[in-house]
Design a protein around this motif. Structure first.
Motif, PDB file in Angstrom:
ATOM      1  N   ALA A 106       0.831  -1.202   0.000  1.00 47.34           N
ATOM      2  CA  ALA A 106       0.000   0.000   0.000  1.00 47.34           C
ATOM      3  C   ALA A 106       0.868   1.255   0.000  1.00 47.34           C
ATOM      4  O   ALA A 106       0.566   2.244  -0.684  1.00 47.34           O
ATOM      5  N   PHE A 107       1.961   1.230   0.759  1.00 47.06           N
ATOM      6  CA  PHE A 107       2.881   2.371   0.789  1.00 47.06           C
ATOM      7  C   PHE A 107       3.456   2.630  -0.596  1.00 47.06           C
ATOM      8  O   PHE A 107       3.506   3.771  -1.075  1.00 47.06           O
ATOM      9  N   GLY A 108       3.864   1.565  -1.281  1.00 49.37           N
ATOM     10  CA  GLY A 108       4.407   1.699  -2.627  1.00 49.37           C
ATOM     11  C   GLY A 108       3.369   2.202  -3.611  1.00 49.37           C
ATOM     12  O   GLY A 108       3.666   3.032  -4.480  1.00 49.37           O
ATOM     13  N   ARG A 109       2.152   1.697  -3.484  1.00 48.65           N
ATOM     14  CA  ARG A 109       1.056   2.161  -4.347  1.00 48.65           C
ATOM     15  C   ARG A 109       0.834   3.654  -4.175  1.00 48.65           C
ATOM     16  O   ARG A 109       0.737   4.404  -5.154  1.00 48.65           O
ATOM     17  N   ASN A 110       0.735   4.090  -2.939  1.00 53.55           N
ATOM     18  CA  ASN A 110       0.468   5.499  -2.669  1.00 53.55           C
ATOM     19  C   ASN A 110       1.593   6.395  -3.176  1.00 53.55           C
ATOM     20  O   ASN A 110       1.346   7.463  -3.751  1.00 53.55           O
TER      21      ASN A 110
END
Length: 394
Positions: free
Chosen positions: A370-374
């Motif tokens: 999720a961190f990478g997506r954001n």
């Protein structure tokens, strides 16, 4: 003149009927219910689809009932922060030749039915489910209730994800549960507090869930869909179940206040258990002999690319184009024409199915993913969200 038999009177079936009549064929459509109706809530139609509908002469009708959002915004369900944005409106229209619009399913269904009735050339048979079919070298026959038989040059199975036509053609079982549940609702924007009203598309992404909202009916109503993980009790093929508003609120209690407020403002929800098949592996899943499959009967998909109805409409367009180009020997060449239809459609449909599945994993990501997506969306938001391969159309 070719005679096309169509099983199913939903959006896919009516699109096929309209496209085929416009291509100069005779059509007989069989709908199992005693009257035409379309349930559900809203759908998004991207330029690849809107372009086709405009080509069928439906631009004015769509303008009267659809909404035309000017942006698609992605926000964190947890914090409410904007993660990325895709410009729609005039930007999308200039880039791809047609706008991006949002519409109530029933409005699109009514619009297609009205256009078909005005044009003529299609026999619409209500309360007439297709029980089975049989083929010869010259034609295909469908068996209806009370042992009635109707013959034509080809049969189009547009009878949904639990298609009986597909079962007879392929005998490959039923769609399988995804483990995702969709809570869907429509609410008049006049009933919402001002800060919750919206004329844009917003996707809220969170761990193991996401919510999508967008306007329909000229912006007077707001369509809201919340996707969570879980299983539903009851018959999977019966897609419309009562949704428990309190249960959904509890599932989303860790979300930001604005999203919680929106969900709490909606009094009534309907619940769908999402079921799909794997992405298509060959044209055999789209057509065989004198039988073609269209829409969910061929390629049911999760709604995480907003292309379920769109791919059915594209199928209808390509099928009609192939039949129109069949030449004077089209009656004898139907199996070859349908193989060509399948060849033109199955890989694109498979790519859409696979992309939608991948999107679901990205939307519902947790932790480092999720961190990478954001982070990626903040850097390349519009570049990641735009889909030129899809929106340019067929």
């Amino acid at each position: 003149m070719l005679k096309v038999l169509i099983a199913g009177g939903g959006i896919g079936g009516l699109s096929a009927a309209l496209a085929c009549v416009r291509a100069g064929t005779e059509v007989a459509l069989f709908e199992r219910h005693a009257e035409f109706s379309e349930f559900g809530a809203g759908i998004q139609l991207s330029p690849n689809v809107v372009k086709l509908l405009y080509g069928w002469g439906l631009q004015e009708s769509l303008t009267e009932v659809a909404a035309f959002p000017d942006r698609l915004q992605v926000r964190s369900a947890s914090s409410g922060a904007e993660l990325g944005m895709l410009r729609l409106g005039e930007v999308m229209a200039q880039r791809y030749g047609a706008p991006y619009l949002t519409i109530h399913r029933a409005d699109l269904h009514t619009l297609l039915l009205s256009a078909l009735q005005r044009r003529g050339g299609a026999a619409l048979r209500l309360g007439r489910p297709v029980i089975s079919f049989s083929e010869t070298d010259r034609d295909v026959a469908v068996l209806l209730a009370q042992d009635q038989i109707e013959r034509g040059d080809l049969l189009v199975g547009a009878d949904g994800g639990w298609s009986g036509v597909r079962q007879q053609l392929l005998a490959d079982g039923t769609p399988q549960a995804t483990g995702h549940l969709a809570y869907r609702a429509l609410i008049s924007q006049a009933r919402l507090p001002v800060h919750l009203r919206s004329l844009q598309v917003t996707a809220w992404l969170g761990p193991l869930m996401h919510v999508v909202q967008y306007p329909v009916r000229g912006g007077e109503w707001l369509n809201v869909v919340a996707i969570v993980h879980g299983q539903v009790q009851g018959d999977m093929s019966h897609w419309d179940h009562s949704g428990n508003a309190l249960e959904l609120q509890q599932r989303l209690q860790s979300c930001c206040k604005q999203l919680r407020d929106l969900v709490q403002a909606v009094p009534d929800w309907r619940l769908w258990a999402l079921s799909i098949r794997p992405p298509m592996r060959s044209g055999r899943e789209q057509a065989g002999g004198r039988v073609a499959l269209l829409g969910d009967a061929a390629h049911p998909m999760v709604p995480y690319l907003a292309q379920g109805a769109g791919m059915a409409i594209e199928d209808a367009h390509v099928l009609a184009r192939v039949l129109e180009g069949g030449g004077p020997e089209a009656h004898a060449r139907v199996p070859a024409l349908l193989r060509y239809y399948a060849l033109q459609r199955w890989q694109r449909n498979a790519r859409v199915q696979a992309t939608a599945i991948r999107n679901g994993k990205i939307f519902h990501a947790r932790g480092l993913m999720a961190f990478g997506r954001n982070a990626a969306m903040k850097i390349r938001g519009e570049g990641l969200m735009d889909q030129p391969w899809l929106y340019r159309g067929v």
